[in-house]
Enzyme design. Structure first.
Site, PDB file in Angstrom:
ATOM      1  N   CYS A 119       0.797  -1.223   0.000  1.00 24.38           N
ATOM      2  CA  CYS A 119       0.000   0.000   0.000  1.00 24.38           C
ATOM      3  C   CYS A 119       0.829   1.272   0.000  1.00 24.38           C
ATOM      4  CB  CYS A 119      -1.017  -0.043   1.131  1.00 24.38           C
ATOM      5  SG  CYS A 119      -2.342  -1.234   0.758  1.00 24.38           S
ATOM      6  N   ASP A 120       0.123   2.384   0.044  1.00 25.82           N
ATOM      7  CA  ASP A 120       0.530   3.672  -0.499  1.00 25.82           C
ATOM      8  C   ASP A 120       1.951   4.132  -0.188  1.00 25.82           C
ATOM      9  OD1 ASP A 120      -2.076   3.449  -1.188  1.00 25.82           O
ATOM     10  OD2 ASP A 120      -2.702   5.384  -0.455  1.00 25.82           O
ATOM     11  N   LYS A 121       2.288   4.355   1.076  1.00 20.22           N
ATOM     12  CA  LYS A 121       3.595   4.924   1.412  1.00 20.22           C
ATOM     13  C   LYS A 121       4.612   3.850   1.727  1.00 20.22           C
ATOM     14  CE  LYS A 121       1.220   8.485   0.902  1.00 20.22           C
ATOM     15  NZ  LYS A 121       0.017   7.694   0.646  1.00 20.22           N
ATOM     16  N   CYS A 192      -6.692  -1.356  -3.096  1.00 24.23           N
ATOM     17  CA  CYS A 192      -7.960  -0.926  -3.696  1.00 24.23           C
ATOM     18  C   CYS A 192      -7.943  -1.031  -5.214  1.00 24.23           C
ATOM     19  CB  CYS A 192      -8.284   0.497  -3.250  1.00 24.23           C
ATOM     20  SG  CYS A 192      -8.338   0.662  -1.465  1.00 24.23           S
ATOM     21  N   GLU A 441      -3.822  13.721   2.702  1.00 26.77           N
ATOM     22  CA  GLU A 441      -4.453  13.374   1.435  1.00 26.77           C
ATOM     23  C   GLU A 441      -5.934  13.735   1.496  1.00 26.77           C
ATOM     24  OE1 GLU A 441      -2.989   9.741  -0.872  1.00 26.77           O
ATOM     25  OE2 GLU A 441      -4.846   9.058   0.029  1.00 26.77           O
ATOM     26  N   SER A 467      -5.665  11.866  -3.033  1.00 32.51           N
ATOM     27  CA  SER A 467      -5.638  10.415  -3.190  1.00 32.51           C
ATOM     28  C   SER A 467      -5.521  10.066  -4.661  1.00 32.51           C
ATOM     29  CB  SER A 467      -6.930   9.820  -2.626  1.00 32.51           C
ATOM     30  OG  SER A 467      -7.138   8.518  -3.109  1.00 32.51           O
TER      31      SER A 467
END
Length: 550
Positions: A119-121, A192, A441, A467
């Site tokens: 996931c993101d970071k 996601c 975000e 986002s």
């Protein structure tokens, strides 16, 4: 071997005794020590399936004569942290993750790393650490989530939950409908379903050569993902034996390939923070301007949610990143090496031909230019970032009056109270790397605007970030930020702002002398955090235009 510093010679007797206490045999002591850094947590859907992948990586390492050691880093789910104080911690966690990996790897002198992420970071944090250390390393991403379904309707997190909030407030959805969406939009493990930050970074990690072919789009929970995990465990041993280190893979050319793939996909604008940060860690001169330079010659070939209707599963079934590389081949640095041992050109030659309705050909693009652009002007002298692939072309030129907010929360309150009208340009400031701090975000706000139906009639401009799920005319990363006295700090209610995407311009339409007078009167606000990690982060973090590195 690096690990000999902890285990060779009479003066390392005590060190060996402690390693033996971990169950390591004398025979194993002579083998390479491989760190398996996992971001497993029960808190993030994209990470809950990692326990089986950890085992597969261990098997692969052992099969090729290595000794695996599992250690961990924390993870934050941006979707769960969204819309409250927890979001301050998301971007800063990237630096913590990089520092933890550096610390463990150097303290124990590991010979190589397999980095399990999603996931993101977390993915960019792991890449930053790998580039700093410059030892053999390989990234394994856990994969995207399958789409949700209600009858024959495909569902995704952002479109069918975040945006559904605005639709419900506008009376477009009933109580029973939103309850069904809440339960069915996210069916299980995985990142996601659209081209949000997690999946964008997974695709770019594969493109820059740091994960095996197929990793970027291979679906979470699939046998394919487990096989890739096992093969990554095998492959790290080959990298160690041949002394192939990260900076032989992550080069300026390979990062330019990653940017082109980002542009062709129409990926998350958060990559304009992460790619420069990765380049900085690898001591490569590559900044924000590279995105805009390359966007002029890189067409957008895919239309994936949030801007389009495709899901990551559609890209996977069309052949994944190798199939996209094949179509982009004339624009790529095809001689770049990858952790697989093959060049980008060799990976393309083994790729399937993707159907045109999923991945377009260069001569028939969705858009002639890439899905991310950098705007500059009197409002953003160092740049601002926009995901054009998620913007209605009718909004490419837009001028309107500013409605100024010193944080996202008050803007959300006005939206819910019906105070925001068509034609407005919302200025959300003091949300940058320092001002936030942590560059929160914004998805709850942008999704609510889209759900209410204002998405194609207003603009949002912020020194914070958006986002990967954000769409419509949402311009972020305005630099210099308000907390450092940038022009965005000087905007007043009613000021006209002009956005000109074709000419890459964003201007505050006031006289230069008036702007200078306002800047002279500006006073830096008190910091929001005076103790703890965020107080330290605020003092150390750089501009978003430089990747928000410390």
């Amino acid at each position: 071997m690096r690990s000999n510093q902890t285990k060779t010679g009479i003066d390392r007797m005590a060190n060996r005794a402690l390693i033996h206490a971990c169950g390591v045999t004398k025979k194993q002591m002579k083998k390479p020590f491989v760190g398996i850094c996992t971001s497993f947590t029960d808190l993030i859907p994209g990470h809950i399936g990692m326990r089986r992948m950890e085992r597969k990586i261990e098997w692969g390492v052992c099969s090729e004569g290595g000794v695996p050691f599992v250690f961990s880093v924390p993870g934050i789910c941006d979707g769960i942290a969204m819309g409250h104080s927890g979001m301050h911690y998301s971007l800063p966690s990237r630096e913590l993750i990089a520092d933890i990996i550096e610390s463990i790897t150097q303290a124990h002198q590991l010979d190589g790393l397999v980095l399990l992420t999603n996931c993101d970071k977390i993915t960019p944090g792991m890449l930053i650490a790998a580039c700093r250390l410059d030892i053999p390393a390989i990234i394994v991403t856990a994969g995207p989530m399958m789409s949700g379904h209600i009858k024959d309707k495909k569902l995704s997190l952002v479109r069918n939950t975040f945006e559904a909030v605005g639709q419900y407030q506008a009376g477009k959805l009933s109580d029973s409908e939103i309850q069904d969406l809440e339960m069915e939009s996210c069916p299980g493990q995985g990142s996601c379903q659209g081209l949000y930050t997690a999946n964008t970074m997974a695709c770019l990690t594969e493109t820059m050569g740091m994960s095996l072919p197929g990793s970027g789009t291979g679906l979470a929970g699939s046998a394919k993902k487990e096989r890739l995990a096992y093969e990554s465990g095998e492959q790290i041993m080959h990298l160690i034996k041949n002394d192939i280190t990260v900076r032989q893979i992550v080069t300026k050319k390979s990062l330019e390939n990653a940017i082109r793939v980002d542009l062709a996909l129409g990926g998350s604008t958060n990559t304009t923070l992460h790619i420069p940060a990765i380049a900085y860690a690898a001591e490569i001169d590559l900044g924000l301007d590279a995105f805009d330079t390359l966007s002029h010659s890189t067409p957008q070939l895919c239309s994936i949610r949030p801007g389009g209707e495709l899901m990551m599963e559609d890209i996977e079934w069309a052949g994944g990143i190798p199939a996209l590389l094949k179509k982009l081949s004339p624009l790529l640095n095809n001689d770049c090496k990858t952790v697989s041992g093959n060049t980008i050109k060799e990976i393309q030659s083994a790729a399937q031909d993707a159907p045109e309705n999923i991945i377009r050909d260069l001569h028939n693009p969705i858009a002639e230019e890439g899905g991310i652009v950098v705007l500059k002007g009197s409002l953003a002298p160092e740049g601002a970032v926009l995901k054009t692939g998620a913007v209605n072309p009718e909004m490419f030129s837009f001028t309107g009056p500013a409605r100024v907010y010193d944080n996202e929360d008050t803007a959300m309150e006005d939206l819910q109270a019906g105070k925001i009208k068509k034609g407005d340009i919302l200025i959300i400031r003091y949300e940058g790397p320092r001002g936030g701090p942590g560059m929160r975000e914004s998805l709850a706000l942008t999704a609510a605007i889209a759900g209410i139906g204002l998405g194609n009639s207003i603009a949002i401009i912020t020194d914070g970030r958006f986002s990967g799920g954000t769409r419509n005319l949402s311009i972020g990363h305005v630099s210099p930020e308000a907390a450092t006295g940038g022009p965005i700090a000087c905007v007043k209610n009613g000021d006209k702002i002009k956005i000109d995407i074709p000419n890459r311009k964003i201007d505050l339409l006031i006289e230069k002398t008036e702007l200078e007078n306002r800047a002279a009167e500006w006073k830096k606000p008190e910091p929001r955090f005076t103790k703890g990690w965020l107080a330290r982060y605020e003092q150390l973090v750089s501009s978003a235009a430089k990747g928000a590195v410390l």
